[in-house]
Every structure is written in C-alpha cells, then in structure tokens.
Design a protein around this motif. Structure first.
Motif, PDB file in Angstrom:
ATOM      1  N   ALA A   1      20.686   8.873  25.126  1.00 54.47           N
ATOM      2  CA  ALA A   1      19.374   9.499  25.183  1.00 54.47           C
ATOM      3  C   ALA A   1      19.404  10.795  24.388  1.00 54.47           C
ATOM      4  O   ALA A   1      20.351  11.582  24.476  1.00 54.47           O
ATOM      5  CB  ALA A   1      18.993   9.788  26.634  1.00 54.47           C
TER       6      ALA A   1
ATOM      7  N   TYR B   1      13.176  12.683  22.911  1.00 57.08           N
ATOM      8  CA  TYR B   1      12.192  11.653  23.257  1.00 57.08           C
ATOM      9  C   TYR B   1      12.626  10.262  22.844  1.00 57.08           C
ATOM     10  O   TYR B   1      11.888   9.304  23.033  1.00 57.08           O
ATOM     11  CB  TYR B   1      10.848  11.969  22.604  1.00 57.08           C
ATOM     12  CG  TYR B   1      10.101  13.065  23.311  1.00 57.08           C
ATOM     13  CD1 TYR B   1      10.273  14.388  22.986  1.00 57.08           C
ATOM     14  CD2 TYR B   1       9.206  12.758  24.330  1.00 57.08           C
ATOM     15  CE1 TYR B   1       9.587  15.399  23.661  1.00 57.08           C
ATOM     16  CE2 TYR B   1       8.514  13.750  25.006  1.00 57.08           C
ATOM     17  CZ  TYR B   1       8.710  15.066  24.669  1.00 57.08           C
ATOM     18  OH  TYR B   1       8.028  16.052  25.320  1.00 57.08           O
ATOM     19  N   GLY B   2      13.806  10.156  22.288  1.00 56.74           N
ATOM     20  CA  GLY B   2      14.246   8.833  21.861  1.00 56.74           C
ATOM     21  C   GLY B   2      15.721   8.667  22.102  1.00 56.74           C
ATOM     22  O   GLY B   2      16.253   9.036  23.145  1.00 56.74           O
TER      23      GLY B   2
ATOM     24  N   ARG C   1      20.918   0.815  39.156  1.00 54.33           N
ATOM     25  CA  ARG C   1      20.490   1.738  38.116  1.00 54.33           C
ATOM     26  C   ARG C   1      21.232   3.049  38.164  1.00 54.33           C
ATOM     27  O   ARG C   1      21.580   3.621  37.133  1.00 54.33           O
ATOM     28  CB  ARG C   1      18.991   2.019  38.259  1.00 54.33           C
ATOM     29  CG  ARG C   1      18.132   0.918  37.704  1.00 54.33           C
ATOM     30  CD  ARG C   1      16.671   1.278  37.792  1.00 54.33           C
ATOM     31  NE  ARG C   1      15.918   0.354  36.951  1.00 54.33           N
ATOM     32  CZ  ARG C   1      15.680   0.534  35.652  1.00 54.33           C
ATOM     33  NH1 ARG C   1      16.103   1.614  35.053  1.00 54.33           N
ATOM     34  NH2 ARG C   1      15.020  -0.381  34.963  1.00 54.33           N
TER      35      ARG C   1
ATOM     36  N   TRP D   1      22.391   6.066  28.506  1.00 52.95           N
ATOM     37  CA  TRP D   1      21.138   5.517  27.986  1.00 52.95           C
ATOM     38  C   TRP D   1      20.434   4.756  29.107  1.00 52.95           C
ATOM     39  O   TRP D   1      20.282   3.511  29.066  1.00 52.95           O
ATOM     40  CB  TRP D   1      21.447   4.629  26.787  1.00 52.95           C
ATOM     41  CG  TRP D   1      20.276   4.018  26.041  1.00 52.95           C
ATOM     42  CD1 TRP D   1      20.175   2.724  25.653  1.00 52.95           C
ATOM     43  CD2 TRP D   1      19.071   4.670  25.609  1.00 52.95           C
ATOM     44  NE1 TRP D   1      18.987   2.500  24.984  1.00 52.95           N
ATOM     45  CE2 TRP D   1      18.274   3.706  24.962  1.00 52.95           C
ATOM     46  CE3 TRP D   1      18.570   5.966  25.696  1.00 52.95           C
ATOM     47  CZ2 TRP D   1      17.021   3.988  24.404  1.00 52.95           C
ATOM     48  CZ3 TRP D   1      17.335   6.242  25.152  1.00 52.95           C
ATOM     49  CH2 TRP D   1      16.573   5.264  24.514  1.00 52.95           C
ATOM     50  N   PRO D   2      19.948   5.456  30.108  1.00 51.46           N
ATOM     51  CA  PRO D   2      19.286   4.778  31.221  1.00 51.46           C
ATOM     52  C   PRO D   2      18.028   4.051  30.793  1.00 51.46           C
ATOM     53  O   PRO D   2      17.614   3.089  31.438  1.00 51.46           O
ATOM     54  CB  PRO D   2      18.981   5.916  32.204  1.00 51.46           C
ATOM     55  CG  PRO D   2      19.115   7.169  31.434  1.00 51.46           C
ATOM     56  CD  PRO D   2      20.050   6.907  30.319  1.00 51.46           C
ATOM     57  N   ALA D   3      17.433   4.476  29.708  1.00 54.42           N
ATOM     58  CA  ALA D   3      16.225   3.778  29.248  1.00 54.42           C
ATOM     59  C   ALA D   3      16.550   2.375  28.782  1.00 54.42           C
ATOM     60  O   ALA D   3      15.666   1.522  28.693  1.00 54.42           O
ATOM     61  CB  ALA D   3      15.595   4.561  28.097  1.00 54.42           C
ATOM     62  N   GLY D   4      17.834   2.089  28.498  1.00 53.33           N
ATOM     63  CA  GLY D   4      18.198   0.767  28.019  1.00 53.33           C
ATOM     64  C   GLY D   4      18.518  -0.218  29.122  1.00 53.33           C
ATOM     65  O   GLY D   4      18.864  -1.369  28.834  1.00 53.33           O
ATOM     66  N   VAL D   5      18.433   0.228  30.387  1.00 53.41           N
ATOM     67  CA  VAL D   5      18.755  -0.686  31.480  1.00 53.41           C
ATOM     68  C   VAL D   5      17.792  -1.857  31.473  1.00 53.41           C
ATOM     69  O   VAL D   5      16.577  -1.697  31.360  1.00 53.41           O
ATOM     70  CB  VAL D   5      18.688   0.084  32.811  1.00 53.41           C
ATOM     71  CG1 VAL D   5      18.739  -0.879  33.991  1.00 53.41           C
ATOM     72  CG2 VAL D   5      19.827   1.076  32.887  1.00 53.41           C
ATOM     73  N   GLY D   6      18.383  -3.027  31.603  1.00 54.07           N
ATOM     74  CA  GLY D   6      17.581  -4.245  31.624  1.00 54.07           C
ATOM     75  C   GLY D   6      17.372  -4.845  30.248  1.00 54.07           C
ATOM     76  O   GLY D   6      16.826  -5.936  30.126  1.00 54.07           O
ATOM     77  N   LEU D   7      17.797  -4.140  29.225  1.00 53.09           N
ATOM     78  CA  LEU D   7      17.614  -4.622  27.858  1.00 53.09           C
ATOM     79  C   LEU D   7      18.966  -4.990  27.251  1.00 53.09           C
ATOM     80  O   LEU D   7      19.996  -4.502  27.716  1.00 53.09           O
ATOM     81  CB  LEU D   7      16.941  -3.553  27.005  1.00 53.09           C
ATOM     82  CG  LEU D   7      15.545  -3.131  27.461  1.00 53.09           C
ATOM     83  CD1 LEU D   7      15.062  -1.957  26.639  1.00 53.09           C
ATOM     84  CD2 LEU D   7      14.580  -4.293  27.381  1.00 53.09           C
TER      85      LEU D   7
END
Lengths: 470, 582
Positions: free
Chosen positions: B153, B156-157, B98, B128-134
């Motif tokens: 990122a 908030y979105g 990650r 875009w660390p929130a997209g890891v695994g997607l």
C-alpha cells in the motif's frame, strides 16, 4: 399563529435547566438540548471559500451550512422546504412562482429583502453549478442571461421588499429545487450571510471559527461557538492541543449519502473501449469494498441514493464476451475525500484486471480529459432529477441522457417522473462511464456528549440544532 | 666610438648568453626530475585509487549479498515460526482471516506477510490489505525464489517493492495455503547500505527495466547500461562512476558504484602542487642563475675589460677581485700585465737608447762628411803654403780659393744639418683651426707638380668632409714630406695618388705611390728618427710627419710591400665642438 422558533427553543431550554438542577450529570443528556458550549470539528483540509458556491469538499460544505442560508431547502422527494423564503405560491399553471421572504436578518444586521434575493439569484444563474444551469434553462431569459448575452432577466422579478417572482418558460416538475443549491445562498450587499453562525475569523489554513447568530431565521443555535479545524488527522489535532468533538471516526454519522464514484473517462485508451469499462464495472466486488474498506459504507449499484430515487433492480454484472482486452496504464486521480483504503482496493481491482495503475491524490475537478477519477460525490441539490443532471454533466452529457432529462423535467406527475428518472439513471449507468461503487457517510463521527448533529444527503453537516453536554 | 659600442654590445650579449646558459642548465636540472616525479606520483595514486575503488566495489557487492542472505534467514525463521506455531486448524472467519497477516507479521517482526490460498488468491496481507480476495499476480524474480516484487500500500494506491521473502506451505483452517513473509529491499534499506558501504547501492531489474535505489541515487539517472558485463564506468550528470554488478537472479542485479571524483580530485591536486613546485623551482633556478652568473661573469667581464685596456695600452695594475679558477686567471693576467709593462718600459728605454745611438751615429756620419773635406782643404793649403807659398804666389792663391770654396760648401752643409736637427728638436705645438683638408692637399700638390714631370698625380678628395682641427702649416709640411718621399721613390715615373675620405673617428688622408715598396724591416723602422733609405737623407722626415700627426691627435700607418708601392694613411680626428681659432 405558530410561536417563533426562538421562543420554542428558549422554553425548552428553561425546562431542561430546571430539571437538570434536580438531576445528576448522568441524566443531563436525557433532558434535551442546552444552549452554550463549543463544538470543534476536525476536517482533513481547510475550507477554500466563504462565498456562495458549489462546495468542493467537506470543509466547504460544512462552512456553507454554518454561514449561509438559501431561499429554500428540499426534502428527499425534491419538494421545497422553507428557509429564507417562508412561503411560495404558483400561478399560470405552474409557470410563475411567487416567494414570500421571511423576516430574516443578515449577519451585518441588514434585513433580508427581495433585492438581495434577486442579486443572489442573478449571481447564482451565472455560476458553475448544474442546478444553476437547470434553473437558467427553465427561467424566462435565463439561458441568454447565463450565456452573458444580456443583462436582462425577465424571469426574475423583485415584486416588493418581501416578495420575488420567478417566471418559467414551461411548467416543470421541481421548479424551485435549484434554489436549494449552496451556490444560491443569499448574502447582503456587503457579503454577509444569513446562516446560523457568524464567522469571527477569516478562513485560513488552520480553519475558521464562528459564533451563534442570535437572529437566525430559525432561531439562535444551541451552540455558542463552532470551530472548523483543519488537521490531517484527529491525532494531529490532538497534538496541537485541539481535541475535536467531531472528527474522522470508525463510526461515522449516518446517512451514507456520499457516492464513491469511479469515473472512467472514455476520451482516451484503454477506457475509450466500452468493453473495458464494462469489465471494470463488473469486476469490482462492491460488497467487499463497502464492508472492509469503507467504515459505515454500503455497496452501491446505482448512481442515485435510494432515498432520492428508488432503484430499479440491478441485474448482476455481466462480463462482456470476447477476450479481455484490458491492458495499459492509467493515472487514477483520487479525491482527498476518498478513504485511502477504498482507493487502494479499487486500484487492486484494476491491477487484477491487468492494468498498470498509478493513483495520485489530486483535485478531480481539474483533471485533464481522458484521466479516470475516483471521487466521493454528493448531489448539489438532494433532488433526483438535478442529481442526474449533475452526473450526466460529469459523464460528458451524453445526448440521449440530456434529452431524456429535459423531457423528464417537464413531467409533473410524480410517479411517472420517477419512472423516467429511473430509466435515465439506468441508461447513464449503462455507459459505464460512471461506475457507482459504494455509499459512504461523511467521514466524521461525534464523541459522546455531542447531540443532534446531522448529515444531509448533500454531504453537509447540520450544526444549528446540535448541542453538547457540559 | 662605434667600434667601442659594438664591442660593448657584444660583451653584454656574452654576459646574457652566460646567464641564459646557466638558467637553462638549472632549469634542465630542476624541472624534468620534478615533472617525472609528478607523473610517477600521479600514476601511483591512480593505481592505488583504482584498486581502492575496486575493493570498495567488491565490498559493496559482498555487503549486499550478506544483507540479503541475513534477511532471508530472518524471513525463513519468522515464516517457519508462523507456520509451526500460529496457524490454527480451526475454521476461519473472514475477519480473523483478514487481520491475521497484520497481527502475525507484527508479532514476528516481518514487515511483509501474506497468506495465499491454493488458487493464488490472497487470504490475508499485511502490506497490501486491499489485495485480499484478489489474485496475487506474477511478481517473482526469475532465478531467485527468495526475491519478489511485492505490492504494498502506498498513499492512495500501490507500489511495487523488491523484497526478500521466505515461502512455506501450510494448512490454515483446514485450507492449504502458502505463507510468504519477508523484508523489503526498498529505497530506505538501500540508502542505509549505501551509507554503510560508502558507495551507491542499487538493484536493477533488467526484465522490467527498473531500478530499486534510494531516492536521490545517481544510478537511477544513469543512461542504461548492461550489468551483465560485471563492471564498467558510466557517466552520470558529468561525474564518472565506476560500477560493479553481481546477479541476484536471472534478471535482477545488485549494482554498486563509486564516483571517480576522488581520483580526479587527487590527480588534479597533485597536478596543481606539481605546477606550483615547478614554478617555484623555475624562480629558484632563475635567482640562482642570476646570482651565480653574476659571481662568475662579473670577474670574467672585469678581466675582459682589463684585457681590452691592456690592448689599448693601459698597463696600469688593477686587481680583479675573484676567487677559484677565475681568480687564478685574474692573477695570471695581472702577472702578464706586469711583465708587459716591464717589457714595455725596457723596450721604451731600449728604443730610446737605440734612438740616441742612431742619432749619434747619424750625427757622426753627417758631421764626418763635411768635416773631412774641410780638414783636407786646410791641410792642402798648409802644404801649399809650405811648399809653394814663397816662390809661387799665384798658385797658392788659386789653391786657396779652391780650398776655401770647398770649406764654405761643407760649412753650409753642416749648417743645414744643424738647422734640420734644430727644427726636429724644436717642433712647435700645433695651433689648431678648422682646416679644409681638400684645399690643403691641392695647395701642397701645387708646390710639387713642377718636380713631378714623370709622375702622374691623382687626387680623390671626398666631398663634404668635415673640417679638421689642424695646424695648416705643420700639416702641410707633413703632407709635403710624404709627397716628396713618394716622388723620390719614383725617379723613373709612376703614379702618385692622394685621397681623402671620412672614417669613423674623423678623416683619412692617403698618399700612395707606385714605387718599389718597402721591406718588412724598412716598414717597421720607417718612423725611427735618422732612419733613412735615401742617400743624403737625414732620416727625420717621416719622424717629423709622425710627430706632427701625433700632435694633432691622429695616427699614421703605412702599407707597403716590395714591388707593390707604398701607402701612407693619416687619420685625423674630426673637428671638436670647441675649436681653437687662429
């Protein structure tokens, strides 16, 4: 006769002082609490009100806990705990409850009397509070009074200066639990609270200061001063020379009582389709969300914290059959209490499904119908039934849920009631309007040297027992 | 007087006409070249500015390409280094995976870095660390493998950013992956390019219908246009922009635009300057025209005034100050005036001499006629006396009586001639008094009606004539002379007409006959004293009439032609404010 809490505190402090004089600094913390000191708490946004009300954010919850006192608190099982009311007794098979007030004083020096309690509760019954709505339904004449159809409230009587009586239409399981709502705090005729700290400055955009109230009902707090500082970040607070003792931290205070809740309002497409909502609910990897994007958080499969309502086993999420009809645009309103990383992760999940999502930070309370929301939800009263009522109201009060809740409220058998509430929680969750994602603690952590600071299941911060090392 | 005013007005108009023509000439000389010059300058400026704008656009296009190429090279170098040096083969832990993109991106200066597994799932992402695994999603730009819409990122979105990326396959922890790193072509970078180029630089994704531009870029507010056209003009909020576009991919275009305001400002400025200069030129032309026309027309007007004075009889020398050709004209005019004056003096003298000679001739003629009979009678008497006196006294007496009668008749005739001469010589000055001309005409005609047995007398007397300042007797004598002459000119009958009418300067009195008329010579010598066409006339009648009219401040003129009769017209001035009382 139990010694007064003040006496207990004083004795403990004296012992600590004596021992500390003979010990080095490194051992002081091990000696226990001490009087004095200042606690600076940095929060992202300033408090919005000092009036008794349902808190809208972290700062409001903290300030309410500093300034105000309710008649009662509740434990995790919804049972009342003394506060301004020191004892209570029921009669008429649970339809009448008499509360005896403690010898408490307001910040302005006026004694706390039943007239103040009645005045406070009357105001509470007409407030925007799920607990107040619940109490109004239960109290005699409460509904009409709440609808402002009459000023008469036969269900609430000041018996004498130190006692008040609540009369209910029917006996309910937790009749006094609503009194633990912050909106039910009692204030004097001049608006002075009875909490452990007295505000010394009016709340402003920069924050508020409060000093210890020596005549608090549970005794003088250990801390002399508490400053609630509004700073977007701890770095900002430090840049202003206001190093905080309590601020956003990677190691927040337990418990993880806040629920990261995704509210999928079915009023407008594409969320009007239940399959879309089910797909969204099933697509979010809650474990990953909690582990990587919510410090101190944990995955949440149910709406009510297990500490309040043990959860039934939750089956693995099932993707509904048929082609995924997920497309469209959403404007996701995100509460400022939601960590940005968590919000981004939720957006990533929704985007991966094929939705175009625009996330905006906005007050979720004023969101227009049909707009999905991401918020951190704390129950107004840490009682399962009241919490479910609150959540049901968020979901638009579906009729079956409302009926089931009213039925459960009249069940006085604890186990049976708990089972009913579990089923209600399950049915509420099955609509996929309320999608629990994770539990997260208050976004605050204390530096070393700050002790006995505690978070509650309602998202408040209990400061009255906190102390700091010199 | 009315005629004089009319002449004066005509003179003023002539002066204005010369001034106006001069002004028009100067304006025609000054303004059209100025306007032509302005048109030429504006055309030249417009062309230059258009070329400059085109050059800026081309430079902008080239600049963006160069920047993109430069970023692509940097991205390739960074990704190559990561792939070569930094991806270990050891099994990966979740935490290490990650955080890898953030660490590697920071160390290699790549703001954007993602590592994606073989199934398209993001293992690690800096932006875009929130997209890891997607799944990473479809973000490619068709026709440009080095360009992508990257999710980053944002608050908030997430937001999509156009990026220059380099992609390389690799193996990481034994897992085949794709490493993609690069730089955003975001609003900040485009703002920097815009400032550098002095033009608006933006990217247009026609497939998504999106602009990538700096925050306040006017291109983002423009009405949609097709960059595939290559260049054009677009109006944005009332300002015209010239734009050029070049493809970066199948549906991605770089667009560079410059406002046309400079051209409008410059041409507007030239226009205003031209207008100002034209106004100044007009003023200068007007002033010059006024000055020159004054210098030219002044001497000309003075000359014209002298000519009018000469025409009125004033031959006194008055110098007209002028130079050049006008001065030559003035000098020639002065010479002519001098010659006229000399000639007139000679003429006057000659006429005077001629008049004396004529008078002497007439006098000699008149005197000779009566003297000869007198001499003859006396000689007859002496002869009779000598011959018959002693013997026949009765015959001598008869002859004496006859001869003495003849002598007395001739002496009376001589007296009459002398009296007439005396009257002509001693013409008294008129004593003026308000005189009704109509009444005077009637009175004089009444004296002659008896003698006009065969002549028809007509009168046409205007009503309401103002009284004329006149000496009644002298005027009656003048009128009587004219009437007598007219009657003598019609021995066999005819028509005598006497008219009065108002004229500009006063009153006119006409006496017309239907006699034989006068020849040209007779008409010109008519008023000369002692000139007569009648037997036995002294030739002083019309001279007397002319003298009387002249003494009244009037004038007499005659119109006549052989066989057409003769008309005498006396023009007498009207009564002045102060009149002589009788």
């Amino acid at each position: 006769m139990r010694p007064e809490p003040n006496v207990v505190r004083a004795a403990a402090a004296a012992m600590v002082l004596a021992l500390a004089l003979g010990r080095g600094p490194s051992a002081r913390s091990a000696l226990g609490p001490r009087y004095g000191g200042e606690l600076r708490i940095a929060v992202a946004e300033a408090a919005t009100t000092v009036e008794p009300s349902v808190p809208r954010g972290l700062a409001d919850r903290i300030l309410a806990g500093l300034m105000h006192e309710m008649l009662l608190g509740v434990d995790e099982e919804g049972r009342p705990r003394p506060a301004l009311a020191q004892s209570w007794a029921s009669a008429a098979d649970g339809r009448e409850w008499t509360l005896r007030l403690a010898a408490a004083t307001f910040h302005d020096g006026a004694p706390v009397g039943s007239a103040d309690a009645v005045r406070g509760l009357r105001r509470f019954l007409r407030s925007e509070s799920a607990a107040a709505a619940h109490l109004a339904r239960a109290l005699e004449g409460g509904d009409e009074y709440r609808r402002r159809g009459t000023e008469a409230l036969p269900g609430l009587i000041a018996l004498d200066e130190g006692r008040l009586v609540l009369r209910f239409r029917v006996a309910t399981a937790v009749p006094l639990a609503p009194l633990a709502s912050p909106a039910a705090a009692i204030v004097s005729g001049r608006g002075a609270g009875a909490g452990p700290f007295v505000p010394t400055t009016p709340p402003s955009a920069r924050g508020v200061s409060a000093t210890a109230f020596g005549r608090h009902v549970r005794g003088r707090p250990f801390l002399d001063v508490v400053r609630l500082i509004a700073a977007p970040s701890d770095r900002a607070a430090r840049s202003e020379g206001l190093a905080a003792d309590v601020a956003a931290s990677a190691t927040p205070l337990p418990p993880a009582a806040g629920l990261l809740l995704l509210l999928l309002d079915p009023a407008a497409p594409p969320l009007a389709d239940g399959r879309v909502r089910a797909l969204i609910a099933a697509s979010v990897d809650r474990a990953q969300l909690a582990r990587h994007f919510l410090p101190g958080g944990e995955a949440a499969e149910v709406l009510i914290a297990p500490t309040l309502l043990p959860a039934l086993p939750v089956p693995p999420p099932r993707v509904p059959p048929g082609p995924a009809p997920v497309s469209g645009r959403l404007v996701l309103r995100v509460s400022s209490e939601v960590p940005q990383s968590a919000s981004q992760r939720v957006v990533a999940h929704l985007t991966a499904l094929g939705l175009e999502v625009r996330a905006v930070a906005a007050p979720v309370a004023s969101a227009p119908p049909g707009s999905p929301r991401l918020l951190v939800w704390y129950p107004e009263v840490a009682e399962a039934g009241l919490a479910l009522e609150e959540l049901a109201a968020l979901a638009g009060s579906p009729a079956p849920v409302r009926t089931a809740l009213e039925a459960a409220d009249s069940v006085r058998d604890f186990d049976r009631r708990r089972a009913d509430l579990q089923r209600i929680e399950e049915s509420l969750r099955a609509t996929h309007v309320l999608v629990p994602l994770a539990r997260l603690p208050l976004p605050l952590g204390a530096r070393s040297g700050v002790h006995a600071l505690r978070a509650t299941a309602s998202g408040a911060l209990v400061v009255e027992n906190a102390w700091v090392e010199p | 007087m009315g005629r004089a005013v009319s002449v004066r007005a005509q003179a003023v108009r002539r002066g204005q006409g010369l001034r106006g023509r001069l002004l028009a000439a100067f304006v025609l000389v000054a303004v059209p070249p100025l306007l032509l010059f302005a048109v030429f300058v504006m055309a030249l400026l417009s062309d230059r500015l258009e070329r400059a704008a085109g050059q800026r656009l081309r430079q902008g296009i080239d600049g963006v390409r160069a920047r993109v190429t430069g970023l692509q090279r940097q991205a390739e170098a960074g990704v190559a280094s990561i792939v070569h040096d930094n991806l270990s083969s050891a099994p990966l832990t979740e935490e290490k995976t990650r955080s890898a993109a953030e660490e590697l991106g920071a160390s290699h200066g790549l703001p954007l870095l993602e590592i994606v597994d073989g199934s398209g799932r993001v293992l690690s992402s800096r932006q875009w660390p929130a997209g890891v695994g997607l799944p990473e999603g479809d973000r490619e730009v068709a026709g440009a493998s080095h360009l992508r819409w990257e999710t980053v990122a944002d608050d908030y979105g997430a937001a999509e950013r156009m990026a220059v990326v380099a992609t390389r396959p690799a193996t990481w922890g034994g897992v085949p992956v794709v490493v993609r790193g690069g730089f955003p072509l975001d609003a900040e970078m485009l703002a920097e390019l815009s400032d550098l180029m002095g033009a608006e630089v933006a990217l247009r994704d026609t497939a998504r219908g999106r602009w990538v531009a700096r925050a306040d870029s006017p291109l983002a507010q423009a009405a949609p246009f097709d960059p595939a056209k290559g260049e054009g003009t677009v109006d944005i909020s009332g300002t015209a922009y010239r734009w050029a576009a070049a493809p970066l991919g199948t549906s991605l275009w770089e667009v560079v635009a410059v406002p046309h305001t400079l051209l409008a400002v410059v041409t507007g400025g030239v226009g205003w300057v031209t207008l100002g200069v034209a106004v100044l030129a007009l003023l200068a032309a007007l002033v010059t025209a006024l000055v020159l026309s004054g210098r030219i027309a002044g001497p000309v007007r003075a000359l014209a005034a002298r000519a009018r004075a000469v025409g009125a009889g004033d031959l006194e020398h008055t110098a007209v100050e002028a130079s050049d050709e006008v001065g030559e004209l003035a000098h020639a005019f002065a010479s002519m005036t001098h010659e006229l004056r000399t000639s007139r003096e000679r003429l006057v003298q000659a006429e005077r001499v001629a008049a004396w000679r004529e008078m002497a001739r007439r006098l000699a003629h008149e005197l000779k006629n009566p003297i000869f009979p007198i001499q003859l009678s006396i000689e007859t008497l002496r002869r009779a006396l000598d011959q018959d006196g002693a013997q026949d006294g009765a015959r001598f007496q008869s002859l004496f009586r006859e001869s003495s009668d003849t002598i007395l008749d001739e002496l009376r005739s001589l007296r009459a001639i002398v009296e007439e001469f005396s009257q002509f010589a001693r013409m008294p000055p008129p004593r003026l008094a308000p005189t009704d001309l109509g009444e005077l005409v009637e009175r004089v005609l009444a004296l002659y009606r008896a003698r006009a047995a065969t002549v028809h007398i007509e009168t046409e007397l205007a009503a309401g004539l103002p009284p004329v300042p006149a000496d009644r007797d002298l005027l009656a004598r003048a009128l009587g002379n004219l009437v007598a002459n007219a009657l003598e000119a019609m021995p066999d009958g005819g028509t005598l007409a006497v008219k009065t009418r108002a004229v500009g300067e006063g009153v006119a009195l006409e006496v017309s006959d239907t006699g034989p008329g006068l020849t040209e010579e007779q008409r010109t010598r008519l008023f000369t004293p002692y000139y007569t066409t009648k037997k036995g006339g002294t030739g002083l009648g019309l001279a007397i009439v002319q003298g009387i009219v002249s003494d009244h401040g009037g004038r007499i003129q005659v119109e006549s032609a052989p066989g057409a009769g003769t008309t005498f017209t006396l023009v007498l001035p009207s009564a002045p404010i102060m009149m002589a009382t009788p």
